[in-house]
Motif scaffolding. Sequence first.
Motif, PDB file in Angstrom:
ATOM      1  N   LEU A 119      41.884  -9.095  10.010  1.00  0.00           N
ATOM      2  CA  LEU A 119      41.911  -8.897   8.552  1.00  0.00           C
ATOM      3  C   LEU A 119      41.017  -9.911   7.839  1.00  0.00           C
ATOM      4  O   LEU A 119      40.349  -9.581   6.850  1.00  0.00           O
ATOM      5  CB  LEU A 119      43.348  -9.010   8.020  1.00  0.00           C
ATOM      6  CG  LEU A 119      44.279  -7.842   8.359  1.00  0.00           C
ATOM      7  CD1 LEU A 119      45.654  -8.063   7.738  1.00  0.00           C
ATOM      8  CD2 LEU A 119      43.713  -6.508   7.877  1.00  0.00           C
ATOM      9  N   ALA A 120      40.983 -11.136   8.354  1.00  0.00           N
ATOM     10  CA  ALA A 120      40.118 -12.164   7.740  1.00  0.00           C
ATOM     11  C   ALA A 120      38.652 -11.751   7.858  1.00  0.00           C
ATOM     12  O   ALA A 120      37.873 -11.900   6.903  1.00  0.00           O
ATOM     13  CB  ALA A 120      40.359 -13.518   8.417  1.00  0.00           C
ATOM     14  N   VAL A 121      38.272 -11.211   9.020  1.00  0.00           N
ATOM     15  CA  VAL A 121      36.882 -10.769   9.226  1.00  0.00           C
ATOM     16  C   VAL A 121      36.570  -9.615   8.265  1.00  0.00           C
ATOM     17  O   VAL A 121      35.536  -9.614   7.587  1.00  0.00           O
ATOM     18  CB  VAL A 121      36.659 -10.327  10.695  1.00  0.00           C
ATOM     19  CG1 VAL A 121      35.305  -9.653  10.860  1.00  0.00           C
ATOM     20  CG2 VAL A 121      36.778 -11.520  11.644  1.00  0.00           C
ATOM     21  N   VAL A 122      37.499  -8.649   8.192  1.00  0.00           N
ATOM     22  CA  VAL A 122      37.284  -7.481   7.318  1.00  0.00           C
ATOM     23  C   VAL A 122      37.107  -7.942   5.865  1.00  0.00           C
ATOM     24  O   VAL A 122      36.170  -7.522   5.171  1.00  0.00           O
ATOM     25  CB  VAL A 122      38.484  -6.502   7.421  1.00  0.00           C
ATOM     26  CG1 VAL A 122      38.437  -5.438   6.335  1.00  0.00           C
ATOM     27  CG2 VAL A 122      38.522  -5.853   8.803  1.00  0.00           C
ATOM     28  N   PHE A 123      37.983  -8.847   5.424  1.00  0.00           N
ATOM     29  CA  PHE A 123      37.933  -9.279   4.024  1.00  0.00           C
ATOM     30  C   PHE A 123      36.634 -10.034   3.738  1.00  0.00           C
ATOM     31  O   PHE A 123      35.964  -9.800   2.735  1.00  0.00           O
ATOM     32  CB  PHE A 123      39.143 -10.149   3.678  1.00  0.00           C
ATOM     33  CG  PHE A 123      39.329 -10.277   2.201  1.00  0.00           C
ATOM     34  CD1 PHE A 123      39.956  -9.273   1.486  1.00  0.00           C
ATOM     35  CD2 PHE A 123      38.839 -11.370   1.516  1.00  0.00           C
ATOM     36  CE1 PHE A 123      40.087  -9.358   0.109  1.00  0.00           C
ATOM     37  CE2 PHE A 123      38.966 -11.473   0.146  1.00  0.00           C
ATOM     38  CZ  PHE A 123      39.602 -10.464  -0.558  1.00  0.00           C
ATOM     39  N   GLN A 124      36.275 -10.922   4.662  1.00  0.00           N
ATOM     40  CA  GLN A 124      35.058 -11.700   4.426  1.00  0.00           C
ATOM     41  C   GLN A 124      33.818 -10.811   4.455  1.00  0.00           C
ATOM     42  O   GLN A 124      32.894 -10.999   3.662  1.00  0.00           O
ATOM     43  CB  GLN A 124      34.928 -12.821   5.463  1.00  0.00           C
ATOM     44  CG  GLN A 124      33.763 -13.748   5.105  1.00  0.00           C
ATOM     45  CD  GLN A 124      33.751 -15.021   5.909  1.00  0.00           C
ATOM     46  OE1 GLN A 124      34.441 -15.151   6.918  1.00  0.00           O
ATOM     47  NE2 GLN A 124      32.954 -15.982   5.475  1.00  0.00           N
ATOM     48  N   ARG A 125      33.795  -9.843   5.349  1.00  0.00           N
ATOM     49  CA  ARG A 125      32.638  -8.918   5.424  1.00  0.00           C
ATOM     50  C   ARG A 125      32.449  -8.195   4.102  1.00  0.00           C
ATOM     51  O   ARG A 125      31.334  -8.049   3.621  1.00  0.00           O
ATOM     52  CB  ARG A 125      32.837  -7.903   6.529  1.00  0.00           C
ATOM     53  CG  ARG A 125      32.565  -8.491   7.869  1.00  0.00           C
ATOM     54  CD  ARG A 125      31.912  -7.460   8.754  1.00  0.00           C
ATOM     55  NE  ARG A 125      31.489  -8.078   9.977  1.00  0.00           N
ATOM     56  CZ  ARG A 125      31.386  -7.436  11.123  1.00  0.00           C
ATOM     57  NH1 ARG A 125      31.686  -6.166  11.172  1.00  0.00           N
ATOM     58  NH2 ARG A 125      30.976  -8.059  12.189  1.00  0.00           N
ATOM     59  N   GLY A 126      33.556  -7.710   3.517  1.00  0.00           N
ATOM     60  CA  GLY A 126      33.468  -7.025   2.223  1.00  0.00           C
ATOM     61  C   GLY A 126      32.882  -7.948   1.175  1.00  0.00           C
ATOM     62  O   GLY A 126      31.957  -7.574   0.444  1.00  0.00           O
ATOM     63  N   SER A 127      33.378  -9.181   1.143  1.00  0.00           N
ATOM     64  CA  SER A 127      32.927 -10.130   0.120  1.00  0.00           C
ATOM     65  C   SER A 127      31.466 -10.491   0.293  1.00  0.00           C
ATOM     66  O   SER A 127      30.765 -10.694  -0.698  1.00  0.00           O
ATOM     67  CB  SER A 127      33.744 -11.419   0.189  1.00  0.00           C
ATOM     68  OG  SER A 127      35.047 -11.172  -0.198  1.00  0.00           O
ATOM     69  N   THR A 128      31.006 -10.588   1.530  1.00  0.00           N
ATOM     70  CA  THR A 128      29.602 -10.975   1.717  1.00  0.00           C
ATOM     71  C   THR A 128      28.667  -9.779   1.482  1.00  0.00           C
ATOM     72  O   THR A 128      27.508  -9.964   1.145  1.00  0.00           O
ATOM     73  CB  THR A 128      29.345 -11.567   3.125  1.00  0.00           C
ATOM     74  OG1 THR A 128      30.012 -10.777   4.086  1.00  0.00           O
ATOM     75  CG2 THR A 128      29.814 -12.989   3.249  1.00  0.00           C
ATOM     76  N   ARG A 129      29.205  -8.550   1.599  1.00  0.00           N
ATOM     77  CA  ARG A 129      28.374  -7.369   1.350  1.00  0.00           C
ATOM     78  C   ARG A 129      27.992  -7.301  -0.132  1.00  0.00           C
ATOM     79  O   ARG A 129      26.871  -7.016  -0.481  1.00  0.00           O
ATOM     80  CB  ARG A 129      29.156  -6.107   1.742  1.00  0.00           C
ATOM     81  CG  ARG A 129      28.228  -4.947   2.018  1.00  0.00           C
ATOM     82  CD  ARG A 129      28.984  -3.681   2.302  1.00  0.00           C
ATOM     83  NE  ARG A 129      29.859  -3.751   3.463  1.00  0.00           N
ATOM     84  CZ  ARG A 129      30.757  -2.827   3.756  1.00  0.00           C
ATOM     85  NH1 ARG A 129      30.922  -1.789   2.975  1.00  0.00           N
ATOM     86  NH2 ARG A 129      31.507  -2.932   4.813  1.00  0.00           N
ATOM     87  N   HIS A 130      28.985  -7.577  -0.984  1.00  0.00           N
ATOM     88  CA  HIS A 130      28.725  -7.563  -2.427  1.00  0.00           C
ATOM     89  C   HIS A 130      29.717  -8.527  -3.082  1.00  0.00           C
ATOM     90  O   HIS A 130      30.903  -8.494  -2.750  1.00  0.00           O
ATOM     91  CB  HIS A 130      28.910  -6.142  -2.976  1.00  0.00           C
ATOM     92  CG  HIS A 130      28.529  -6.028  -4.408  1.00  0.00           C
ATOM     93  ND1 HIS A 130      29.357  -6.415  -5.433  1.00  0.00           N
ATOM     94  CD2 HIS A 130      27.387  -5.602  -4.981  1.00  0.00           C
ATOM     95  CE1 HIS A 130      28.744  -6.221  -6.578  1.00  0.00           C
ATOM     96  NE2 HIS A 130      27.543  -5.724  -6.342  1.00  0.00           N
ATOM     97  N   PRO A 131      29.240  -9.381  -4.021  1.00  0.00           N
ATOM     98  CA  PRO A 131      30.134 -10.386  -4.609  1.00  0.00           C
ATOM     99  C   PRO A 131      31.411  -9.793  -5.211  1.00  0.00           C
ATOM    100  O   PRO A 131      32.442 -10.442  -5.206  1.00  0.00           O
ATOM    101  CB  PRO A 131      29.288 -11.046  -5.700  1.00  0.00           C
ATOM    102  CG  PRO A 131      27.874 -10.726  -5.361  1.00  0.00           C
ATOM    103  CD  PRO A 131      27.870  -9.494  -4.515  1.00  0.00           C
TER     104      PRO A 131
END
Length: 174
Positions: A119-131
Amino acid sequence: MPQTLADLAGALAASPLNRLAVYLLTEVPGFPPTVQTLHLLSISAIMGSIVLIDLRVLGLALPTQSTNELVRRLMPWTWWALPVLAVSGLVLVFARPARYLSNPVFGLKFAMLAPAIVLAVVFQRGSTRHPHFWEGSPRRRASARAIAAVSLLLWVGVAMAGRWIAYADYLFPE
Ligand code: HEM
């Protein structure tokens, strides 16, 4: 204990890793409390990074901070803490593999840790894709809150299981 875990415990007990861990824990003065302190300090880093982000997403902490900014600044603490947790924890496991691999609470800890990391990876990936990825639509906002709620429960569960490993006998009497 299932046969595969018993085999793994036997293989670890016969390996040089076991001899190294036993040597460090019994012959190096101050080593056991130092390893445990590293484990505890790394848990603090997890609680002050990913768990704080979860609380922010759920609206329970730091309401004026941008979630994306928190992810950018705090997530490295989680990613650095995890290898320290793994190394400090594995020293104890290598020293007494059967004690831990036969402990159901130890298994529970990892059953919660694995999805918490995903879940941490999924959340961080979303955030780095777009602020503002997780604020982009009502569906994404709801997903972010669901991820944060489950993640929060899992991390607290991992920490609780870590402490309860020593008390498994109370939970699962013979
Ligand atoms: C990454 C791999 C990890 C391994 C291999 C590991 C392994 C261990 C081991 C062997 C113990 C000693 C248990 C005992 O004998 O009582 C322990 C304690 C503990 N662990 Fe972990 N652990 C890991 C990650 C984590 C994480 C991510 C957390 C929480 C976020 C955590 C929380 C705890 C807690 C709270 C304790 C009790 C510490 C104490 O009372 O001194 N561990 N861990």
